[in-house]
Design a protein around this motif. Structure first.
Motif, mmCIF file in Angstrom:
data_model
loop_
_atom_site.group_PDB
_atom_site.id
_atom_site.type_symbol
_atom_site.label_atom_id
_atom_site.label_comp_id
_atom_site.label_asym_id
_atom_site.label_seq_id
_atom_site.Cartn_x
_atom_site.Cartn_y
_atom_site.Cartn_z
ATOM 1 N N ALA A 346 0.784 -1.696 -0.656
ATOM 2 C CA ALA A 346 -0.020 0.241 0.036
ATOM 3 C C ALA A 346 0.744 1.547 -0.024
ATOM 4 O O ALA A 346 2.379 1.068 0.801
ATOM 5 N N ASP A 347 0.519 2.030 -0.628
ATOM 6 C CA ASP A 347 1.204 3.078 -0.651
ATOM 7 C C ASP A 347 1.635 4.203 0.580
ATOM 8 O O ASP A 347 0.133 4.433 1.782
ATOM 9 N N ARG A 348 2.854 4.328 1.021
ATOM 10 C CA ARG A 348 3.090 4.974 2.404
ATOM 11 C C ARG A 348 2.089 6.560 2.853
ATOM 12 O O ARG A 348 1.739 6.516 3.716
ATOM 13 N N GLY A 349 1.823 7.098 1.879
ATOM 14 C CA GLY A 349 1.378 8.427 1.950
ATOM 15 C C GLY A 349 -0.081 8.200 2.292
ATOM 16 O O GLY A 349 -0.516 8.908 2.866
ATOM 17 N N VAL A 350 -1.096 7.170 1.309
ATOM 18 C CA VAL A 350 -2.689 7.082 1.715
ATOM 19 C C VAL A 350 -2.053 6.393 2.904
ATOM 20 O O VAL A 350 -2.999 6.697 3.692
ATOM 21 N N GLN A 351 -1.562 5.629 3.350
ATOM 22 C CA GLN A 351 -1.634 5.287 4.513
ATOM 23 C C GLN A 351 -1.572 6.424 5.650
ATOM 24 O O GLN A 351 -2.057 6.313 6.653
ATOM 25 N N ASP A 352 -0.494 7.199 5.371
ATOM 26 C CA ASP A 352 -0.269 7.884 6.337
ATOM 27 C C ASP A 352 -1.874 8.911 6.754
ATOM 28 O O ASP A 352 -2.257 9.487 7.255
ATOM 29 N N GLY A 386 -4.634 2.359 -1.395
ATOM 30 C CA GLY A 386 -4.222 2.175 0.248
ATOM 31 C C GLY A 386 -5.933 1.474 0.762
ATOM 32 O O GLY A 386 -7.374 1.783 -0.598
ATOM 33 N N MET A 387 -5.662 0.580 1.476
ATOM 34 C CA MET A 387 -7.043 0.219 2.391
ATOM 35 C C MET A 387 -7.097 1.057 4.061
ATOM 36 O O MET A 387 -6.779 0.753 4.782
ATOM 37 N N ILE A 388 -9.217 0.145 4.252
ATOM 38 C CA ILE A 388 -9.586 0.781 4.871
ATOM 39 C C ILE A 388 -10.517 -1.117 5.549
ATOM 40 O O ILE A 388 -10.639 -0.966 5.306
ATOM 41 N N PHE A 389 -9.321 -1.634 6.361
ATOM 42 C CA PHE A 389 -10.426 -3.038 7.323
ATOM 43 C C PHE A 389 -11.456 -2.592 8.179
ATOM 44 O O PHE A 389 -11.190 -1.515 8.619
ATOM 45 N N ILE A 390 -12.219 -2.797 8.419
ATOM 46 C CA ILE A 390 -13.093 -3.157 9.346
ATOM 47 C C ILE A 390 -13.622 -4.853 10.287
ATOM 48 O O ILE A 390 -12.819 -5.872 9.830
ATOM 49 N N PRO A 391 -13.762 -4.427 11.512
ATOM 50 C CA PRO A 391 -13.640 -5.827 11.957
ATOM 51 C C PRO A 391 -14.531 -7.209 11.377
ATOM 52 O O PRO A 391 -15.493 -6.751 11.004
ATOM 53 N N SER A 392 -14.059 -8.620 11.202
ATOM 54 C CA SER A 392 -15.077 -8.904 10.635
ATOM 55 C C SER A 392 -14.959 -9.823 12.044
ATOM 56 O O SER A 392 -14.284 -10.748 12.476
ATOM 57 N N LYS A 393 -16.319 -10.581 11.956
ATOM 58 C CA LYS A 393 -16.626 -10.904 13.887
ATOM 59 C C LYS A 393 -16.517 -13.025 13.517
ATOM 60 O O LYS A 393 -16.480 -13.632 12.659
ATOM 61 N N ASN A 394 -15.778 -12.601 14.275
ATOM 62 C CA ASN A 394 -15.082 -14.390 14.836
ATOM 63 C C ASN A 394 -14.493 -14.766 13.552
ATOM 64 O O ASN A 394 -13.292 -15.257 13.482
ATOM 65 N N GLY A 395 -14.119 -13.911 12.555
ATOM 66 C CA GLY A 395 -12.799 -13.655 11.857
ATOM 67 C C GLY A 395 -13.363 -14.264 10.580
ATOM 68 O O GLY A 395 -12.528 -14.678 9.762
#
Length: 432
Positions: A346-352, A386-395
């Motif tokens: 992932a692009d470091r700038g987008v992560q930041d 870049g990507m943004i994750f949200i939680p998954s129940k029990n994965g």
């Protein structure tokens, strides 16, 4: 940490309207209704009739949110929210709405519905972005009967090949013919003007599909890298014989060699130094008879990691290990290796920027690798990604038990909105 999370969620709850939550919840429910009745879970595979029907719903949802909508030549549904400076490189967000066979209701869908809601919130705020925002529902991200994932983003990135279109499914139908039957011209898949123009950045909201965020009690993950995937088919050739009269020491049993190989694949994954996994997904015997020693068996396996050095050595290690074990059993083995995708950072700038946006909302987050592939892999060749994750129940993911709460989705949407606003004014092309 949990006190800071609680305070952040209180702050964010003041900006999340009941209307937003209701739209997200009803959107998941309505889109989930498009499914194959004769298959388990929520099955909506690319090129299927449920998938075809769902696309009209998705396009209508985009228009309802105030987006200008078109379907490009690659089959991607694209919604545009006009910016103040139309000539400025566009921001892009989105994901996919197809599923695996027997899949769930959230993989990909959260990214599409979340991006549509983000565009609506940006528009309703009265603060116009400087640049256009494109919301994309990419065609056919999931692995399919043709063995090729990310069809829409792959085409947008000019990575679909003639050989790819000649791939055939179990019926003998080519991928190119499947496109034609779906109403798309396979000779025009690379004719995607929005992807040929300069792009400012691409951000994909997605469920984690793993247990890390839930276990740590965190609402967000900022993706650092997307896993590389190496797949192979091992064909074991032994010798047929009567299962009742061939002595155990005289057997050249291809099934036993395949069983040893399944364990070798597992051991490779268990021995990975960092993020690495290895899976055997299918073992097939040519013989259907219950009283014949198997003579020809095929095993389908894959290995994944964000560690390029480990992944690059897997082919040699597994080939040598499996071949040696097969030889001890008097069985020959051949290998067909293929690379689904290499490791993509992932692009470091987008992560930041995404991290700063989460901080501004008072939301704790963690850097996290993605063990699944995404459309973001191919979009990374077109724009800082870049990507943004949200939680998954029990994965859980790729199964009917897949679940992310509406509250978690809403938090992800607001993090996406803040990230897009920050990126709108950021110089993404100067990041390392």
């Amino acid at each position: 940490m949990r006190k800071r999370l609680h305070e952040g969620l209180i702050l964010l709850s003041q900006t999340i309207s009941l209307e937003t939550s209701d739209r997200l919840g009803s959107g998941v429910a309505e889109l989930s209704a498009f499914r194959a009745d004769d298959r388990p879970g929520w099955t909506r595979e690319v090129f299927s009739e449920p998938y075809r029907a769902s696309r009209d719903w998705t396009a209508a949802r985009m228009r309802e949110a105030g987006l200008e909508v078109h379907v490009d030549a690659a089959g991607n549904i694209v919604g545009r929210l006009a910016g103040r400076v139309p000539s400025a490189p566009a921001l892009v967000t989105g994901s996919h709405t197809d599923t695996v066979d027997g899949g769930g209701r959230f993989d990909g869908i959260v990214g599409v519905l979340g991006s549509i809601e983000a565009a609506r919130l940006l528009q309703d705020s009265g603060r116009q972005l400087e640049r256009d925002l494109l919301v994309v529902d990419f065609l056919g991200e999931e692995s399919n009967v043709f063995g090729l994932s990310c069809l829409g983003s792959r085409s947008a990135a000019q990575e679909m090949t003639r050989e790819d279109l000649e791939r055939r499914d179990y019926r003998g139908v080519s991928l190119g013919q499947a496109y034609t039957d779906f109403g798309l011209d396979p000779s025009r898949l690379s004719d995607v003007p929005w992807a040929k123009d300069p792009l400012h950045a691409f951000v994909e909201l997605h469920i984690e599909q793993g247990p890390t965020l839930e276990k740590r009690g965190l609402p967000l993950g900022i993706v650092t890298a997307i896993t590389g995937i190496e797949r192979f088919i091992a064909t074991f050739a032994g010798s047929a014989g009567h299962a009742g009269t061939t002595s155990m020491e005289d057997r050249r049993d291809a099934m036993v060699a395949a069983a040893e190989a399944v364990l070798a694949v597992r051991a490779e994954g268990c021995g990975a130094p960092t993020h690495g996994v290895a899976t055997s997904t299918r073992v097939e015997s040519e013989s259907r008879s219950p009283n014949v020693v198997p003579s020809l068996v095929r095993m389908y396996s894959e290995v994944r990691s964000v560690d390029s050095s480990w992944l690059s050595g897997v082919k040699g290690r597994l080939t040598a290990d499996i071949a040696a074990k097969a030889a001890d059993l008097g069985v020959d083995v051949g290998f067909e290796w293929s690379t689904d995708n290499t490791v993509v950072q992932a692009d470091r700038g987008v992560q930041d920027v995404a991290g700063a946006a989460a901080d501004a909302l008072g939301l704790p987050w963690m850097p996290i690798p993605s063990g699944a592939t995404h459309d973001a892999v191919h979009m990374a060749s077109l724009a800082p990604m870049g990507m943004i994750f949200i939680p998954s129940k029990n994965g859980k993911s790729h199964c009917p038990e897949e679940f992310s709460s509406t509250d978690d989705i809403a938090v992800g949407v607001h993090a996406l909105v803040a990230t897009l606003r920050h990126l709108d004014g950021a110089d993404t092309h100067t990041s390392a």
